[in-house]
Scaffold this motif. Sequence first.
Motif: not given
Length: 187
Positions: A64-67, A95-96, A101-103, A121-124
Motif C-alpha cells: 500500500e505504501r509503495v502504491e 519518509t516512508y 521499517r520493512g520498506l 516493491c522495487a519494480a514499482t
Amino acid sequence: MPDQQRADARRNYARILAVAEAEVAAHGSAASLEQIARTAGVGSATVRRHFPTRRALLEAVSHERVEVLRTRAEELSGAADSRAALLEWLGDVVTYCVEARGLAAALAYDLEPGSPQENSCAATIHEAGDPLLGRAIRDGAVAPDATITELITLIIGITLATETLPDPADRAHRLFQRAITGLSPQN
C-alpha cells in the motif's frame, strides 16, 4: 466446503497481514515469523503458506505504501521544476522508508537493474521514479549519468543506517540532504 475454506484462507491472510504490519513496524525486516503466527492465532505453516519467503511478507506489508509513492510520483510529474519534483518524491521515499521499517529491506531485495520481479516493491518504485529522474536529466537539473537505482540505493542505505538511532526520521532526512548538497559550503 471449498468456499468455506477459501473464506477462512482470506480471513487468515488478512489477519496475518495486519499482524505482520504491526510487527514489521515495531521490529523492521527482522520481525519474527513465529511471533506473527502466534499473534495472528495461526500456525507458522499457515504464515509460510501465505508468505513463503520473508521477501514476500515484506512486499505484502509494503504494497500500500509503495502504491502511494507511485501515485505521488505521477502527481509530481507535471511540476514546473523537475529537480524539485524529483527531490520532493525522493524525500517522500525517505519518509516512508523510515515510517515503514520493512520498506527499505523490501526495496533492497531488488536493487540491480532488470532484477525486480513483476509487481515487486522495487519494480514499482523504479517505474514511478524513473520518469521524474529522466525529466530532471533532460532539463539539465541533475547529473546525466544518475540512475534511479543509485538514488534508491542511497535512500535504503541511509534508512537502514539510521533506523535504530534516536529520531531516525530527522537523521535520515539530514543525511539525505547532505548527500544531495554535498560537503561544499553554499554560496
